[in-house]
Design a protein around this motif. Structure first.
Motif, mmCIF file in Angstrom:
data_model
loop_
_atom_site.group_PDB
_atom_site.id
_atom_site.type_symbol
_atom_site.label_atom_id
_atom_site.label_comp_id
_atom_site.label_asym_id
_atom_site.label_seq_id
_atom_site.Cartn_x
_atom_site.Cartn_y
_atom_site.Cartn_z
ATOM 1 N N LYS A 148 0.795 -1.169 0.015
ATOM 2 C CA LYS A 148 -0.049 -0.097 0.061
ATOM 3 C C LYS A 148 0.973 1.346 0.005
ATOM 4 N N ALA A 149 1.932 1.078 0.077
ATOM 5 C CA ALA A 149 3.105 2.490 0.322
ATOM 6 C C ALA A 149 4.594 1.759 0.309
ATOM 7 N N ILE A 150 5.398 2.519 0.184
ATOM 8 C CA ILE A 150 6.807 2.457 0.284
ATOM 9 C C ILE A 150 7.478 3.528 1.020
ATOM 10 N N PHE A 151 7.836 3.064 2.589
ATOM 11 C CA PHE A 151 8.555 4.045 3.233
ATOM 12 C C PHE A 151 10.084 4.034 3.076
ATOM 13 N N ILE A 152 10.389 5.401 3.322
ATOM 14 C CA ILE A 152 11.820 5.887 3.298
ATOM 15 C C ILE A 152 12.237 6.687 4.305
ATOM 16 N N SER A 153 13.351 6.221 5.319
ATOM 17 C CA SER A 153 13.536 7.257 6.424
ATOM 18 C C SER A 153 14.876 7.885 5.855
ATOM 19 N N THR A 154 15.081 9.263 5.836
ATOM 20 C CA THR A 154 16.241 9.977 5.424
ATOM 21 C C THR A 154 17.053 10.370 6.625
ATOM 22 N N PHE A 155 16.630 10.017 7.785
ATOM 23 C CA PHE A 155 17.568 9.996 8.871
ATOM 24 C C PHE A 155 17.518 9.047 9.972
ATOM 25 N N ASP A 156 18.553 8.898 11.047
ATOM 26 C CA ASP A 156 18.823 7.903 11.724
ATOM 27 C C ASP A 156 19.122 8.417 13.286
ATOM 28 N N THR A 157 18.488 7.944 14.077
ATOM 29 C CA THR A 157 18.679 8.608 15.393
ATOM 30 C C THR A 157 19.311 7.754 16.303
ATOM 31 N N ALA A 158 19.737 6.694 15.778
ATOM 32 C CA ALA A 158 20.606 5.539 16.656
ATOM 33 C C ALA A 158 21.843 6.122 17.366
ATOM 34 N N PRO A 159 22.655 5.669 18.276
ATOM 35 C CA PRO A 159 23.557 6.166 18.734
ATOM 36 C C PRO A 159 24.656 5.943 17.772
ATOM 37 N N LEU A 160 25.383 7.399 17.493
ATOM 38 C CA LEU A 160 26.552 7.595 16.565
ATOM 39 C C LEU A 160 26.040 7.289 15.225
ATOM 40 N N ALA A 161 24.868 7.299 14.698
ATOM 41 C CA ALA A 161 24.279 7.032 13.399
ATOM 42 C C ALA A 161 24.990 7.925 12.567
ATOM 43 N N PRO A 162 24.937 7.272 11.047
ATOM 44 C CA PRO A 162 25.681 8.102 10.101
ATOM 45 C C PRO A 162 24.462 9.248 9.729
ATOM 46 N N ASP A 163 24.913 10.478 9.407
ATOM 47 C CA ASP A 163 24.274 11.523 8.947
ATOM 48 C C ASP A 163 23.873 11.493 7.370
ATOM 49 N N TYR A 164 22.481 11.141 6.982
ATOM 50 C CA TYR A 164 22.447 10.850 5.583
ATOM 51 C C TYR A 164 22.314 12.361 4.869
ATOM 52 N N THR A 165 22.240 13.304 5.507
ATOM 53 C CA THR A 165 22.279 14.578 5.053
ATOM 54 C C THR A 165 23.560 14.877 4.367
ATOM 55 N N PHE A 166 24.700 14.448 5.290
ATOM 56 C CA PHE A 166 25.923 14.636 4.611
ATOM 57 C C PHE A 166 26.254 13.491 3.598
ATOM 58 N N ILE A 167 25.647 12.336 3.578
ATOM 59 C CA ILE A 167 26.157 11.329 2.652
ATOM 60 C C ILE A 167 25.278 11.676 1.213
ATOM 61 N N LEU A 168 24.060 12.331 1.321
ATOM 62 C CA LEU A 168 23.423 12.327 0.060
ATOM 63 C C LEU A 168 23.299 13.781 -0.453
ATOM 64 N N LYS A 169 24.132 14.793 0.242
ATOM 65 C CA LYS A 169 24.026 16.256 0.052
ATOM 66 C C LYS A 169 24.520 16.325 -1.669
ATOM 67 N N ASP A 170 25.516 15.303 -2.183
ATOM 68 C CA ASP A 170 25.697 15.526 -3.535
ATOM 69 C C ASP A 170 25.237 14.595 -4.459
ATOM 70 N N GLN A 171 24.173 13.684 -3.996
ATOM 71 C CA GLN A 171 23.663 12.723 -4.746
ATOM 72 C C GLN A 171 22.007 12.907 -4.781
ATOM 73 N N VAL A 172 21.639 13.812 -4.480
ATOM 74 C CA VAL A 172 20.136 14.196 -4.529
ATOM 75 C C VAL A 172 19.623 13.629 -5.954
ATOM 76 N N ALA A 173 20.287 14.173 -6.756
ATOM 77 C CA ALA A 173 19.782 13.740 -8.459
ATOM 78 C C ALA A 173 19.459 12.389 -8.452
ATOM 79 N N ASP A 174 20.555 11.263 -7.812
ATOM 80 C CA ASP A 174 20.188 10.028 -8.149
ATOM 81 C C ASP A 174 19.223 9.583 -7.076
ATOM 82 N N PHE A 175 19.354 9.956 -6.003
ATOM 83 C CA PHE A 175 18.030 9.847 -4.794
ATOM 84 C C PHE A 175 16.677 10.169 -5.375
#
Length: 451
Positions: A148-175
């Motif tokens: 009924k839907a596809i869900f994507i979370s663009t942020f992670d709040t777990a301890p020491l989690a990677p920052d997807y803003t930093f990872i994806l900032k130059d890849q938004v077109a592919d995203f």
């Protein structure tokens, strides 16, 4: 202004070793490995054999019950081993990388005008569909289902989690290209951290903004607060970097399984982001980049829901984080929990943690891998409910799973939950009950009964 969903329950665990916003150097590994167990729900049937020459996209193994579901090689080279355990269970499949990255040739489609069947078939052929998971059961999605839907979370709040803003900032077109392709299969919902602007312009998706402590970034929590899963319904989920795999192929026509992996933890010398590829061992990242002279715990993923691996073990394909903390087996403390412990994190008032954080909100703590106690009878204290921002009763659900009471499990929300969603409950549990293991076993049992 977009509506923000405020989640009042949760807990942020501030540990030492958060990744710096820099990209370090790591050599590409000569050996690449896949552990079939990482693809939950798949019964592996090998296609390639030891000695076979492989290209990027060559099929390694398929699901025995759904042969169109493929797991493919992320590199070109030679398949050198299929290691088996008891009852010939496949433990891992190892590839020798020739570093040439020769690509298999696949038929092309017009992604802008393709039908949902064409897109799904293309993702299956490319081996990209295997990175899509489903709720219920938290397994690799069944391509024969209609979500009924596809869900994507663009942020992670777990301890020491990677920052997807930093990872994806130059890849938004592919995203964006990946989201557009997925939107032909089902409506896409994207979870965004409130105040994060780089995803505001995303198209072909419904954007939902969240604010709150961990586990606000968990896709299961976002599903529960936006569009809960009822009996008979299916939703699909996919991680941001796996969306990039799809988007890169749409935009460039080549399979590219590269990703940035955050090396984190108090025992990492330079916590940062390192280039890697799906199936790589963690050795090139952690070698000469961790503390020496003490026993270390290497974790694929975060310290709450990750899995223990060796220093040359293969990173889980669904993870974008490595955590390294002290094992703690050489640490013997006088009087144990009776000591005031100013430097140990605790959610309870047993230690002075909360006072320390009140005086210094930026204070971070070290943690080791010790359990610090044994499993005891579960006490109905409301501990789980205080940190889980989902409309379920976690303590009652856990007891229903232990009792194998399917009717109660269904009534209490088993279809919405995954092991990672109760990881924080497991952390605060004073009875030290292995909640994630219980939930995984409950989901497997329920799936077996329903099928």
């Amino acid at each position: 202004m977009a509506k923000v969903i405020h989640l009042k329950k949760g807990l942020d665990i501030k540990l030492k070793g958060a990744p710096l916003e820099i990209i370090g150097k790591a050599t590409q590994s000569e050996l690449i490995g896949f552990v079939p167990e990482h693809f939950a729900g798949i019964i592996p049937k090998p296609v390639a054999k030891p000695g076979d020459k492989l290209k990027v996209g060559s099929v390694l193994f398929v699901d025995k019950n759904c042969p169109e579901l493929r797991i493919v090689s992320p590199v070109s080279g030679e398949l050198v081993a299929i290691n088996r355990g008891e009852r010939r269970k496949i433990l891992d499949i190892v590839i020798k990388n020739d570093f040439k990255m020769e690509q298999e040739i696949f038929p092309t489609i017009d992604w802008k005008n393709a039908s949902d069947k064409e897109v799904k078939q293309m993702l299956l052929s490319l081996g990209l569909f295997a990175f899509i998971k489903q709720r219920p059961y938290d397994i690799v999605a069944n391509p024969n289902d209609q979500p009924k839907a596809i869900f994507i979370s663009t942020f992670d709040t777990a301890p020491l989690a990677p920052d997807y803003t930093f990872i994806l900032k130059d890849q938004v077109a592919d995203f964006q290209a990946g989201i557009t392709a997925l939107s032909t299969l089902a409506p896409v919902s994207v979870g965004i951290k409130a105040g994060n602007g780089i995803f505001d312009g995303l198209k072909n998706a419904t954007l939902h903004y969240f604010k709150g402590a961990h586990p606000a970034g968990n896709v299961g929590v976002q599903i529960n607060n936006v569009n809960p899963v009822n009996k008979g319904e299916v939703v699909w989920t996919i991680n941001p970097q796996e969306v990039l795999f799809i988007g890169r192929y749409v935009n460039k026509g080549t399979l590219d399984f590269s990703k940035l992996v955050a090396s984190t933890g108090s025992e990492v010398t330079t916590p940062a982001y390192y280039p890697s590829i799906v199936g790589s061992p963690i050795t090139p990242i952690v070698k000469a980049n961790v503390s020496q002279g003490i026993s270390l715990r290497y974790i694929s993923g975060n310290v709450l829901s990750g899995e223990k691996i060796t220093e040359n073990g293969f990173l889980n394909p669904f993870h974008s984080q490595i955590s390294v903390i002290p094992e703690g087996d050489d640490n013997h403390e006088l009087f144990g929990w009776i000591m005031p412990r100013w430097d140990k994190f605790s959610n309870s008032g047993t230690y002075f943690t909360k006072l320390v954080q009140f005086l210094n909100p930026k204070k971070t703590f070290e943690a080791d891998a010790r359990l610090l106690g044994g499993e005891r009878h579960m006490i109905m204290s409301g501990e789980y409910d205080s940190v889980l921002p989902m409309d379920i009763y976690p303590e009652f659900l856990i007891k229903a799973i232990i009792a194998n009471d399917i009717d109660k499990m269904e009534a209490l929300g088993i279809y919405e939950i995954a092991p990672e969603d109760v990881a924080l409950c497991e952390f605060v549990c004073s009875s030290k009950v292995p909640l994630q293991k219980i939930v995984r076993e409950g989901l497997d049992m329920l799936r077996k009964e329903m099928n």
